[in-house]
Design an enzyme around this catalytic site. Sequence first.
Site, mmCIF file in Angstrom:
data_model
loop_
_atom_site.group_PDB
_atom_site.id
_atom_site.type_symbol
_atom_site.label_atom_id
_atom_site.label_comp_id
_atom_site.label_asym_id
_atom_site.label_seq_id
_atom_site.Cartn_x
_atom_site.Cartn_y
_atom_site.Cartn_z
ATOM 1 N N CYS A 270 -18.607 -51.827 10.247
ATOM 2 C CA CYS A 270 -19.430 -51.381 9.214
ATOM 3 C C CYS A 270 -18.772 -50.655 8.441
ATOM 4 O O CYS A 270 -17.585 -50.980 7.583
ATOM 5 C CB CYS A 270 -20.723 -50.914 9.666
ATOM 6 S SG CYS A 270 -22.169 -51.035 8.405
ATOM 7 N N HIS A 354 -22.809 -55.767 12.647
ATOM 8 C CA HIS A 354 -23.104 -55.053 13.791
ATOM 9 C C HIS A 354 -23.090 -55.552 15.118
ATOM 10 O O HIS A 354 -24.121 -56.079 15.678
ATOM 11 C CB HIS A 354 -24.355 -53.972 13.778
ATOM 12 C CG HIS A 354 -24.122 -52.828 12.852
ATOM 13 N ND1 HIS A 354 -23.800 -51.470 13.358
ATOM 14 C CD2 HIS A 354 -24.392 -52.726 11.509
ATOM 15 C CE1 HIS A 354 -24.093 -50.567 12.377
ATOM 16 N NE2 HIS A 354 -24.148 -51.407 11.250
ATOM 17 N N GLU A 356 -23.060 -54.629 17.964
ATOM 18 C CA GLU A 356 -23.688 -53.923 19.164
ATOM 19 C C GLU A 356 -25.327 -54.444 18.856
ATOM 20 O O GLU A 356 -26.210 -53.912 19.675
ATOM 21 C CB GLU A 356 -23.557 -52.520 19.352
ATOM 22 C CG GLU A 356 -24.543 -51.767 18.242
ATOM 23 C CD GLU A 356 -23.867 -51.914 16.851
ATOM 24 O OE1 GLU A 356 -24.812 -51.482 15.930
ATOM 25 O OE2 GLU A 356 -23.182 -52.380 16.586
#
Length: 379
Positions: A270, A354, A356
């Site tokens: 990001c 992202h 995750e």
Amino acid sequence: MKAILALEDGRLFEGRAFGASGTTTGEICFNTSMTGYQEVITDPSYRGQIVAMTYPQIGNYGINPEDAESSAPHVRGFVIGELSPVASNWRSRQSLPDYFSQHGVVGIEHVDTRALTKHLRSRGAMRACLTTELSAEEAIKTAQASPSMEGMDYVQEVSTEAGYIWQDDSRRFALPNASTGQLETYLELPPIKHRIVAFDFGIKWNILRRLRQAGFEVDVVNSRSSAESVLAKNPDGIFLSNGPGDPAALGYIHEEVKKLIGKKPVFGICLGNQILGHVFGGKTYKLKFGHRGGNQPVKDLRSGRISITSQNHGFAVDAESLPSNVEVTHLNLNDDTVEGIRHKDMPVFSVQYHPEAAPGPHDATYFFEEFASLIDQTK
């Protein structure tokens, strides 16, 4: 209690307040995630922003410590269609209104979030004021007088003051399954294989959990840490985290990261992706209304594989500004914006989204293993 959401262009939305009372300002943006409001609220990347959720009912499963992405909420304000009157979940420890009251966050419900989202999609993200105490005219003027997101460095507000080794419980939750022999609720962690340094620009806790699950020991350092101090730790790799604000305003970070390129393998997520864009000599620009939600399709140009991804960013790397030794590896299929880059000659890569998740799909989790493989290849 009545509340008003006033946009800088004069558009007004009235509703009912929940959580704290008062007046707050920030950039108004929308998030299309259907679940995960707690992760959104506690994501440091939302520093300086008032977030509107497009999903119609919010608060139905309450708040619990395990799903937080930081120690406190970072949103300036929260806009929803309907607040659930009941927080019903076995993991819930607190209702959303109580959580906002505890942390001083102003929320507003009974807003036509569909109309608000269509307005922002058409006009673009803009400054806003959320208030329980000002008149409509005063709220509009307050929004117009508030600072713009462009040029803002919020990283210094959210980065850790003192460095630390991540040691919180990072075990992955899993439902027991007798047929597969999985009888425990949490899966055991693998042994530590690599030691890395992670720059905290506003890092989400689930990034740290995922790194540990991939066999990394993570030494988290402040965003203002020098390249020399990081290299003195002799890590196996370096991670550049997500974070808030305008990446172009972070020249002091660009200079330090530039000194690390070619010294150690680097992986960015990001804001980390945008920082690398600047480090390589490229530029970033502000998107009209950003990408925020768990349903963004991204194409890996190397393999042709398409992943549905979790995203939260309002700026993007300008592909045309990148030098010839930097390759664009991923594109957003909605608007063809850059979603990943890598250096052709050095072990450096990053993605704009992202992997995750938290919240969102897990299609891109493999990037943590890819980072580990990159370190193995360069040792």
